[in-house]
Design an enzyme around this catalytic site. Sequence first.
Site, short mmCIF file in Angstrom:
data_model
loop_
_atom_site.label_atom_id
_atom_site.label_comp_id
_atom_site.label_asym_id
_atom_site.label_seq_id
_atom_site.Cartn_x
_atom_site.Cartn_y
_atom_site.Cartn_z
N ASP A 96 0.79 -1.23 0.00
CA ASP A 96 0.00 0.00 0.00
C ASP A 96 0.82 1.29 0.00
O ASP A 96 0.33 2.34 0.39
CB ASP A 96 -0.89 0.00 1.23
CG ASP A 96 -0.11 -0.28 2.51
OD1 ASP A 96 1.11 -0.04 2.51
OD2 ASP A 96 -0.70 -0.74 3.51
N GLU A 118 0.19 -9.15 -1.00
CA GLU A 118 -0.46 -8.61 0.22
C GLU A 118 -1.71 -7.81 -0.17
O GLU A 118 -1.89 -6.66 0.23
CB GLU A 118 0.51 -7.77 1.05
CG GLU A 118 0.05 -7.60 2.50
CD GLU A 118 1.01 -6.77 3.35
OE1 GLU A 118 2.00 -7.35 3.87
OE2 GLU A 118 0.79 -5.56 3.50
N GLU A 132 -2.27 4.98 2.88
CA GLU A 132 -2.19 3.56 2.51
C GLU A 132 -3.54 2.95 2.14
O GLU A 132 -3.62 2.10 1.26
CB GLU A 132 -1.53 2.76 3.64
CG GLU A 132 -0.04 3.05 3.85
CD GLU A 132 0.24 4.29 4.69
OE1 GLU A 132 -0.73 4.94 5.17
OE2 GLU A 132 1.43 4.61 4.88
N HIS A 205 5.99 5.73 12.98
CA HIS A 205 6.30 6.53 11.78
C HIS A 205 5.08 7.01 11.00
O HIS A 205 5.22 7.82 10.09
CB HIS A 205 7.18 5.71 10.82
CG HIS A 205 6.44 4.58 10.15
ND1 HIS A 205 5.63 4.78 9.06
CD2 HIS A 205 6.38 3.26 10.42
CE1 HIS A 205 5.12 3.62 8.69
NE2 HIS A 205 5.54 2.68 9.50
N ARG A 207 2.22 8.55 8.88
CA ARG A 207 1.98 9.95 8.48
C ARG A 207 0.86 10.59 9.27
O ARG A 207 0.95 11.74 9.69
CB ARG A 207 1.61 9.97 6.99
CG ARG A 207 2.67 10.54 6.10
CD ARG A 207 2.18 10.63 4.65
NE ARG A 207 3.10 11.39 3.83
CZ ARG A 207 4.28 10.96 3.42
NH1 ARG A 207 4.70 9.75 3.75
NH2 ARG A 207 5.05 11.73 2.68
N HIS A 238 12.87 5.78 13.11
CA HIS A 238 12.70 5.94 11.66
C HIS A 238 13.52 7.15 11.19
O HIS A 238 13.71 8.10 11.93
CB HIS A 238 11.20 6.15 11.40
CG HIS A 238 10.79 6.03 9.96
ND1 HIS A 238 11.08 6.99 9.02
CD2 HIS A 238 10.08 5.08 9.30
CE1 HIS A 238 10.58 6.63 7.85
NE2 HIS A 238 9.97 5.47 8.00
C1 UD1 Z 1 6.58 5.01 3.88
C2 UD1 Z 1 5.21 4.58 3.35
C3 UD1 Z 1 4.43 3.86 4.44
C4 UD1 Z 1 5.25 2.75 5.08
C5 UD1 Z 1 6.59 3.30 5.55
C6 UD1 Z 1 7.47 2.20 6.09
C7 UD1 Z 1 4.05 5.98 1.70
C8 UD1 Z 1 3.30 7.22 1.47
N1 UD1 Z 1 4.47 5.76 2.97
O1 UD1 Z 1 6.32 5.98 4.89
O2 UD1 Z 1 3.26 3.31 3.87
O3 UD1 Z 1 4.53 2.27 6.19
O4 UD1 Z 1 7.25 3.90 4.43
O5 UD1 Z 1 8.53 2.72 6.83
O6 UD1 Z 1 4.31 5.24 0.79
N2 UD1 Z 1 14.00 8.75 5.10
C9 UD1 Z 1 15.38 8.70 5.03
N3 UD1 Z 1 15.99 7.50 4.76
C10 UD1 Z 1 15.30 6.36 4.57
C11 UD1 Z 1 13.89 6.40 4.65
C12 UD1 Z 1 13.26 7.60 4.89
O7 UD1 Z 1 16.06 9.71 5.20
O8 UD1 Z 1 15.91 5.31 4.33
C13 UD1 Z 1 13.34 10.03 5.40
C14 UD1 Z 1 13.32 11.01 4.21
O9 UD1 Z 1 13.54 12.31 4.70
C15 UD1 Z 1 11.88 10.88 3.71
C16 UD1 Z 1 11.12 10.62 4.99
O10 UD1 Z 1 11.97 9.78 5.76
O11 UD1 Z 1 11.47 12.06 3.04
C17 UD1 Z 1 9.76 9.98 4.84
O12 UD1 Z 1 9.81 8.84 4.00
P1 UD1 Z 1 8.46 8.37 3.24
O13 UD1 Z 1 8.76 7.13 2.47
O14 UD1 Z 1 7.86 9.51 2.50
O15 UD1 Z 1 7.47 8.10 4.43
P2 UD1 Z 1 7.43 6.92 5.49
O16 UD1 Z 1 6.80 7.45 6.73
O17 UD1 Z 1 8.74 6.26 5.56
N1 UDP Z 2 11.99 -3.10 11.08
C1 UDP Z 2 13.37 -3.16 10.92
N2 UDP Z 2 14.14 -2.29 11.63
C2 UDP Z 2 13.62 -1.37 12.49
C3 UDP Z 2 12.20 -1.31 12.62
C4 UDP Z 2 11.42 -2.18 11.88
O1 UDP Z 2 13.89 -3.99 10.18
O2 UDP Z 2 14.39 -0.62 13.09
C5 UDP Z 2 11.15 -4.05 10.30
C6 UDP Z 2 10.05 -4.76 11.07
O3 UDP Z 2 10.51 -5.97 11.62
C7 UDP Z 2 9.02 -5.00 9.96
C8 UDP Z 2 9.19 -3.80 9.06
O4 UDP Z 2 10.47 -3.27 9.35
O5 UDP Z 2 9.36 -6.15 9.19
C9 UDP Z 2 8.11 -2.79 9.30
O6 UDP Z 2 8.43 -1.63 8.62
P1 UDP Z 2 7.78 -0.23 8.97
O7 UDP Z 2 7.29 -0.22 10.37
O8 UDP Z 2 8.78 0.78 8.55
O9 UDP Z 2 6.58 -0.14 7.92
P2 UDP Z 2 5.08 -0.68 7.90
O10 UDP Z 2 5.10 -2.14 8.15
O11 UDP Z 2 4.34 0.10 8.93
O12 UDP Z 2 4.61 -0.33 6.54
#
Ligand code: UD1
Ligand code: UDP
Length: 366
Positions: A96, A118, A132, A205, A207, A238
């Site tokens: 999602d 999924e 999502e 994390h 949004r 995160h």
């Molecule tokens: C995204 C997904 C969410 C998922 C989550 C898992 C969307 C809209 N959101 O949300 O569904 O649950 O990932 O974690 O698709 N950033 C870094 N390095 C990284 C990752 C992120 O610096 O490796 C920072 C960046 O500044 C980025 C911000 O995190 O702009 C947010 O990342 P983003 O993918 O937009 O949102 P998530 O909350 O991670």
């Molecule tokens: N996870 C990880 N390292 C961390 C936190 C989470 O590897 O520091 C793993 C966790 O075991 C799970 C996945 O990341 O498999 C979940 O990811 P996240 O919470 O970022 O996204 P969501 O599942 O909410 O989309």
Amino acid sequence: MKKIMLVFGTRPEAIKMCPLVNELKNRLGIQVSVCVTGQHREMLDTVLNVFDVKPQYDLSVMKEKQTLFSLTTDILNDIQKIFERESPDIVLVHGDTTTAFSAALACYYMKIPVGHIEAGLRTYQKNSPYPEEFNRQAISSIADYHFAPTEAAKDHLLREGKKEETIFVTGNTVIDALKTTVRSDFHHEELDWAEGSRLILLTAHRRENLGEPMRQMFRAIRRVLSEYSDVKALYPIHKNPLVRGIAAETLGDCPNLHMIEPLDVIDCHNIMARSFLILTDSGGIQEEAPSLGKPVLVMRDTTERPEGVAAGTLKLVGTEENIIYTHFKKLLDDDSEYRRMAETVNPYGDGFACKKIADILENALK
Ligand code: UD1
Ligand code: UDP
């Protein structure tokens, strides 16, 4: 030779798609390629390393504080060229995220078949989780093959009018991943730090929780931690700078909490397996915890994982400070409540989801 391209871009998608990449690579007659969008960077790359997956394409779209607009348009623009060059027979997307939605939309525009891994998770509340719930419903309306983790997910798709022969209940590929990561001889310095205490794992994390809901979540945790000397909390934070800002403000000087960089997936799964309980707003952790027998307080208003709630492992506690505080304390104080939630159950499959999906695709692409 039939061409399957897998597209993903965030940590959880990678954890759930890499085992499938590796399964598909073993199939004769299938050419597998991987396109990562780079929606995440460091958090994606560590997973690719763990599973030894080397993408053929990397769109590297991540920006600091990226928006849904920039993500969607960057992915759409960049992926068109890759699909034109590769002409895949099918594209697989997961779950999602905006990566999955944008890739599916590009497939629709280019009339490329889509397989949705999924599929069928729902809250039916379009702003929870945001974005999502919209993404997964939109992907379902595009997908040609729906790989549902559970019967409940299949029922959603049937009720929405998807044809039964396009829906396959396979279990969740995260259980396949868990089978390879959890080890009995695991060591970690944070486990040494928590030795003799009850270890709480915290992640956050979402949004829709950024801002006041997340402040309330953290304040509740801080209050509880200040009352117990035998409890320590580990918070792999995160990379989102917005999350980091709120965490620094509310949890920065909390003595029995360690805020650390994101754990790699092996460390995360093994630390989960050794923790006392988990507080999270994550989706994937809600699927992993039941099979590890770890109670989870889900700090959200809705969940698309009702199987874990029905099994008793997950409790939906929302994001209000006093409610989280009360539930968290109850689990620390009430042994029978704790034991009820700590039952090991596995509603998400037998760990052979990737094999089942690969068999179905092999057959469908003949
Ligand atoms: C995204 C997904 C969410 C998922 C989550 C898992 C969307 C809209 N959101 O949300 O569904 O649950 O990932 O974690 O698709 N950033 C870094 N390095 C990284 C990752 C992120 O610096 O490796 C920072 C960046 O500044 C980025 C911000 O995190 O702009 C947010 O990342 P983003 O993918 O937009 O949102 P998530 O909350 O991670
Ligand atoms: N996870 C990880 N390292 C961390 C936190 C989470 O590897 O520091 C793993 C966790 O075991 C799970 C996945 O990341 O498999 C979940 O990811 P996240 O919470 O970022 O996204 P969501 O599942 O909410 O989309």
